[in-house]
Design a protein around this motif. Sequence first.
Motif, PDB file in Angstrom:
ATOM      1  N   HIS A   1      47.376  72.135  29.236  1.00  0.00           N
ATOM      2  CA  HIS A   1      47.424  72.227  30.686  1.00  0.00           C
ATOM      3  C   HIS A   1      46.491  71.450  31.514  1.00  0.00           C
ATOM      4  O   HIS A   1      46.724  70.712  32.419  1.00  0.00           O
ATOM      5  N   CYS A   2      45.149  71.022  30.852  1.00  0.00           N
ATOM      6  CA  CYS A   2      44.429  70.121  31.395  1.00  0.00           C
ATOM      7  C   CYS A   2      44.883  68.812  31.201  1.00  0.00           C
ATOM      8  O   CYS A   2      45.058  68.417  30.017  1.00  0.00           O
ATOM      9  N   PRO A   3      44.475  67.774  32.088  1.00  0.00           N
ATOM     10  CA  PRO A   3      45.148  66.550  31.912  1.00  0.00           C
ATOM     11  C   PRO A   3      44.516  65.858  30.512  1.00  0.00           C
ATOM     12  O   PRO A   3      45.202  65.213  29.918  1.00  0.00           O
ATOM     13  N   SER A   4      43.019  66.194  30.219  1.00  0.00           N
ATOM     14  CA  SER A   4      42.555  65.667  29.200  1.00  0.00           C
ATOM     15  C   SER A   4      42.754  66.327  27.907  1.00  0.00           C
ATOM     16  O   SER A   4      42.485  66.054  26.770  1.00  0.00           O
ATOM     17  N   GLY A   5      43.538  67.609  27.953  1.00  0.00           N
ATOM     18  CA  GLY A   5      43.676  68.526  26.887  1.00  0.00           C
ATOM     19  C   GLY A   5      42.582  69.270  26.374  1.00  0.00           C
ATOM     20  O   GLY A   5      42.721  69.841  25.381  1.00  0.00           O
ATOM     21  N   ASN A   6      41.571  69.565  27.495  1.00  0.00           N
ATOM     22  CA  ASN A   6      40.415  70.266  26.966  1.00  0.00           C
ATOM     23  C   ASN A   6      40.560  71.669  26.551  1.00  0.00           C
ATOM     24  O   ASN A   6      40.009  72.133  25.734  1.00  0.00           O
ATOM     25  N   ASP A   7      41.699  72.187  27.176  1.00  0.00           N
ATOM     26  CA  ASP A   7      41.940  73.545  26.878  1.00  0.00           C
ATOM     27  C   ASP A   7      42.806  73.617  25.468  1.00  0.00           C
ATOM     28  O   ASP A   7      42.727  74.825  24.881  1.00  0.00           O
ATOM     29  N   GLU A   8      42.892  72.804  24.802  1.00  0.00           N
ATOM     30  CA  GLU A   8      43.643  72.899  23.493  1.00  0.00           C
ATOM     31  C   GLU A   8      42.536  72.146  22.286  1.00  0.00           C
ATOM     32  O   GLU A   8      43.237  71.879  21.088  1.00  0.00           O
TER      33      GLU A   8
END
Length: 882
Positions: free
Chosen positions: A808-815
């Motif tokens: 969901h985060c553009p950087s993929g921080n949530d995954e």
Amino acid sequence: CNRTYYGEVGRTYELEVKRPNEKQLPFLCFLNFTAGGKMFGELVQLSFESFSVGTFESFTSEGCPDGYISIKEANRPPPGGRWCGSAWGYTVYYSETSSINVTLHLDRLSQQQGAGYSFEFKISYKFLRLSDAKIRYGNATQRSYRGKLHSGTYCDRLLESCLRRPCRVQSPNYPGIYPRNVSCHYRIREKNVPNGKHALIAVRQANYHYKEHVTKFDNSDRVFRIWDQCNMMQDYLEIMDGLDDKAPMLAHLCSGETVPEIISSGPELLVKFHTSPYGNPFHPLPLSYLPGFELEVQVFLVNKESPTYIEHGKKCEFVLTTFDNSTGFLESPLHSLPPNTTCHYHFRGHPQEVVWISFIKYHVTNDRMGEFDSGECDVQLQLWDGDIKSKTNVPLMGQFCREDKPKLCDHSLLSNSSRKTRPCDLSESYVSTGPDLTLAQSIKYGNVMYPVQFVLRYEFVDFSQEGLQTTMNPCDRIFKSTSGKFYSPRITFLYGRGGQRNLNCAYQFESEDKQKLELNFLKVGLGSKGCKTRFDKESHRWRCYYKNNSKGIAQIRIFEYPWQGVEILRDCICSEIHQPLTIITKTARKVVVNFLVTNMNVTEDYNVYYFDGTFEFLPQTDNSCLNPWKTRRLKGSSGEITLRNNQKHGEHTLNHTTIYCTQQPWLIEPENAFNNFLYLKIRGGEMKNGSECPTRNRILVYSVGRTENLHVICPSARNADDVVELFSEGWGIFSYRSVQIKNSRSFIVEFLQHEPGNFVVTWMEVSKNPALTLPRSLLMISPPNCPHSCPELGACISPELWCDGLRHCPSGNDEEEGNCSIPGGFPNNLLTASLFLAVIVTLIALASGASVCVWKHKRREKKNVIVSVTEHTFLEFKSGLC
């Protein structure tokens, strides 16, 4: 006596008749004065230096019992009048012809008290050229036309064509004393009247320089007397409204320093002058005043179809209808009215109209009426709120007597071509409650005696409108029929000319079913506010482009309400339209057409700002789109809208997404609209400054409440980095609107699909990170950082989105693995795998149900159309597909 006297021009001769003795009585003396022409003149002037012949007893009967003199003009019938008594002042007689006979007759010598017998007759005489008689005939550059003398009469004359030459009505032998026992008829007629015009004839006192700057002499004989007050002296003027004696009498005057202006109602006027059989030769003091009278004649033209005159033989009654003129000016009759006249003015409009009148001028002159004041209401004005000819009781709006004035809007008299005054206020006017109004004016002595002038402006104000009124504003209307017409208000009171600066009307169209609305604007006028209407091909809407709004705003805007409380600006018109313009809205139960005008000036009304149109709700057909998502209103911590349509039919690609209503607007809302915002990510690029796009498809994005601020996005991405990121209102800078307006943090998304193609829109609900937004200098401790965040956005996200298997985060921080591992070394992969398996099972079940439903529709369309909506990261079709 019994001689003829001649003389040369420029010399004065004297003549005296001595007192006869009693043996010579009765005494008879004939004196003839003849002008021989050229150097001997053409006219005779007699001046009575000393005159005392007999006694003067009466004007009418046996007025000269002892003796008299009489004067007979050559080639004129003898009038038979006589002068006697004693003359005073400076008395002059000017002949009408080249020869006159003076007869001196004395039966007995009259005896003055204490002075014995009295007799004096001393005259001087001169011979004049016609060219020297400028007072009578005018000067060489402008000769006065006195009319054609009727054969066999002493002074009857016919004056014609006075429209083209200066005409004068003069007493006989003017400017000298007039003869006794004459009745002169001056008939004035104008034959050459242009088509469409009506001639009126005015007579008025002629003013010459020798009458100016002279102190008035106090003489009771010069008091203004009229009608029955002329019984004592039988010298009088009568002015008739026509050529015969049976015509209405406009005035009966017998003395006065000036004759008031008198005007006929048509092209014919009769002036009658009558003198008594007996009199004494006298000249009124001071000597600067001339005996007799001279009246100027003026012919002026009015429109034949106008209420400025009364047709011959008809009553003073006028009917002004909205069929003839919806607005105009009404004046009191320009001509003179006979005594006991009442004029009625009936204003009659359409059933939905009212009558608005404003008196610009109202003036009653009665300077001469002090001696005749009877205490009655000699001049009366009445206003009725309705038609007094109807059988119902009509309320009286106002009644005014003599000098009393109605409400005036006299500042309008200051208006001219270079200066416009403010419009008449309702407090300065009269407005009827219905389509009829009656005005009546009664004049007891006629308006020669009581000159009455009024000028009023009238207007039939049209209150008719389509639809039903919804608020106190008369132009807020609602339409619930399937078709009809609608138009801007014609109520003058709503515009600048009616005293208003701004106008705001709302026309609301409602339908029980969600249908498209077709609006046809047949004509539109919006003044000159410096605005242009252009069709925006990118947004597929009509838009308004103002150079500046210093002159105000004039525009028509079309709003849709696909959801309650959510307004979408669809189109805007701000300039004149000469050709019909058709606008078809999206599917909505409620559409509002807003008509807004600001900064109107005092001359502008519905003739400057207007529109006229028709409407029709388009019925649903078999080809109408399906709506599997009910209201197209989406909520959730995150989600995605994906449209795919790539089927090719030969060389052409077919578009089948229209069957699913995908071109209707979508509303995306945060779950917590008070604290949270939306983050929107769209594959493609925003269209700015003429940027190019390989497809004709577009995505429109705008915030609720700011639908005029469009983001137009090209859905074609050249690489994975081509994305458009948008935050809902108030994210970057605090906005009071986000607190005051409901749904201000929501987004509206529209897909404009002109050709087959793909659309992908994802959203995520975010909140501000306290660690980044709260000022550290004002806090005792550092604000906490949110546990689930997208650092590159500076935003907190929902815990449900954390480690759910989707980035969901553009950087993929949530995954990231480091954020998704469970404390104690137990990996989270098993939980993720279990969740993914549950999703797969759910998808299989939904796909099976959807297959059965779509089978009822065209199978080929479904094979190549994929429309998916994801909320809370679950891929699902909403109920209602079947």
